[in-house]
Motif scaffolding. Structure first.
Motif: not given
Lengths: 252, 252, 252, 252
Positions: C1, C4, C49-53, C98, C55
């Protein structure tokens, strides 16, 4: 940059058994593997580099050495041997998976028959005659190995942290037999325990039916004995103090 | 986003030697490299950006500047020079590997003949006449370089942390000669030591047979001397206090 | 992920100006951007959306909401507007790069003319009449913008941490004009400062020649005034206590 | 190495509902899901491995087990069931996103109709009759589900940390209905709360119109009751002590 194994010599080995011994509890894995390499006069044929190691170089006689693991081979009677040893383990959880994954890929390319990892088992106190505790990734292996004085009873429940457990675990996913041998040791930080390594090597020698001259190691053990006892006294005093200061934190 | 070197001017250089000096112990690497760039009036021809730097911008006269490293060149007699310097090193272990890997790739594209990294060596106390300690990635280089008053004796065993060691280590993997020069300095946090940089530059000047006017730096050293002495007094008092409060933690 | 941006409505905008306001010091960026979206009745056309936010999901009336940023547009006279605002910034250094890199790519696809980021400037104490401090990625912009009461003098040297600085920094690499507007605020953790947002919005309104009705915000400011004063009293007492307990740690 | 789902048996399921229960607050999710698997005699058909789990293996009867999640199915009347449960959640923020993203991809491949995640809701004190709190990713679901004694009122605002919230959040992005069920529990670390799991399972049983024999769990609850009360007494005493020592840190 990714975890990478650089092959220095292309080889075809005979039903090889891969033995991995890295720094860790009591440094048992690394000392055992290093002694094996040195006594069997094994030859290096590959090196492993990883961006998940510490970003440092080691100096020796003013020569820089990147942190790396080294991969050696030995031509045996029925099985050849591969030994993976080195300066370090990974410094991140993710890095441990990358590392073991790279070693396993390499093992598969070399058509490895089985994998044995060497390490220490932290007892939290000095052990007069260290036993060697075993863990396997396939139930049938217990029968195969228990005749070699490996203890599959007293510590059959728990967790193994780091590369020696993880490589055996990942091997199962790929249908490769795996055995983890852990020599009992105090497990205090920064104390290398050659005595536990000695126990491990006695078993490896019998299992693989390879003659390893352990007299040099036995001598080191004798010399260390007194130093280790002092360390234990100090540590047990320190941990008593610590326990006295500590509140109850967990409920079982 | 990945670590990236943006080339501003395409160049063909003559047997270039790459010199890297970044922030670190005593700021010796950065001050040395910066002085070199300024005295030799070097021209910037590339910039390095990395997502492993801190996520900040620097303000100067209200102008934002991303953290970056800058790459300069100088047309020499027998060898051209490339200097890599900049605002920062990476903030993660993995980032250090990415950074050095990118610099090395660039060095290879530029057909670099050898790599010299500049840094500080933390002595933990003030040094009257700082020596310059050397580390190499190839034994033969000791002979080649020891005539330039580089010390390959007193600190030949240990570790080098960060980019100056790692670049030299990685260079070996790629058969590029590498030398790390470390000027002795106190090594207290946040103290820039121009005196150590001065020592390093005297040697660089001799080694590369390039005339560098060090009078400007010598003057700064004179002015800093008193400030550094005060800092040392304060730090040594502070560390005495800290030692007094500390329990014994490690056993050698 | 990966980070995006999901486009909900494909648009062609007229010389758009992108304004980014995210949570941060005094929450100034987010409050300003949010007020703009609400007063100008802007329409959402994309989400990030970001996987670095973190969870986590946010609950509101038992409805889950993923952490995201939202991208709105407004049809202006000479320039259309894009506003990027949202719940959070990234939680890792790498993630900030990112994030800003994704926003900048999007800005370039939308043919953005310039970028304005909104944030707070931590003064460490209450400010009677908060000024708005500016930083630009191109010297010429100072002349262009200083007529709008933006302060380019008093805080022209320093660092900006996080996405508001980084986006302006990255924009320069891509030749897009960038301005960072920071409203002076106490900068204590967890205190939203609408007064600083008010100052920022007055300037944005003038700069973009867009009428924004600030009466609603002015009213909130009035109500907050007393609460903010109490907070300052408490914090300054607390930091006095902390200073009293602290040893001297750094030497300038 | 990446997060990976290994399919052991290829299946075509009938309008499956995916239920996820992992370790977390009070271990409610994992206990509920595990009880479901065992009572319904569900069959495992896939496994999930991730480099974002801890780098350890679990030992049981000297057999190594990698940390993994296991995926089971059950042939229902109108809907088949898929249950995702396992040893662990990810250890990094980024890892949680990778994990949920992998589960959601898998759910989409299996044509899942809706997703239900099970977890605990930390009340900070013992709850006599734990309610089950619900969160949904689609407003219409509240009407659909509130008849099953799920509480959508008392805790309708807040955040859900970790995989149970995130999977429901991500599901919305992909237009899959999602419901998160959280049994009220003390939420003290290291305390498994079967009582909360019991409440959750009563509702799951009604919702899915599947008969689950809860007598075995009810018995465990009875036995635990006294132990949990002691734990609460101890914890509340400890947190009183902690509060007494603590300064005021935040202002709401």
């Amino acid at each position: 940059m990714e975890t990478e194994i650089v092959v220095l010599e292309k080889l075809k080995l005979k039903k090889p058994i891969l033995i991995q011994g890295l720094p860790g509890v009591g440094n048992v894995g690394r000392v055992s593997a290093g002694y094996l390499v040195s006594e069997l006069k094994m030859k290096k044929f590959a090196e492993l580099y990883s961006p998940d190691f510490l970003p440092i170089v080691i100096l020796n006689e003013s020569l820089t050495h990147m942190l790396k693991c080294e991969i050696y081979y030995y031509k045996g009677k029925s099985n050849d041997l591969i030994v993976v040893t080195g300066d370090t383990q990974s410094v991140s959880p993710h890095g441990h998976y990358e590392f073991c994954s790279a070693v396993l890929d390499f093992a598969q390319k070399m058509d490895v028959e089985s994998i044995i990892t060497l390490g220490g088992f932290a007892e939290g106190k000095m052990v007069e005659k260290p036993k060697v505790i075993g863990a396997v990734n396939n139930k049938d292996l217990i029968k195969k190995y228990e005749k070699f004085d490996i203890d599959f009873k007293d510590h059959s429940v728990g967790t193994i942290i780091g590369a020696s457990g993880l490589l055996v675990g990942l091997a199962e996913k790929n249908k490769i037999d795996g055995l983890c041998l852990m020599g009992q040791t105090m497990g205090y930080p920064m104390i290398t325990d050659p005595k536990a390594a000695d126990s491990v090597l006695h078993i490896v020698s019998k299992m693989l039916d390879i003659k390893i001259d352990l007299t040099r190691l036995d001598k080191i053990v004798e010399e260390m004995e007194e130093k280790l006892k002092k360390a234990e006294d100090l540590y047990s005093k320190m941990s008593e103090d610590a326990r006295a200061k500590e509140d109850v934190r967990y409920i079982g």
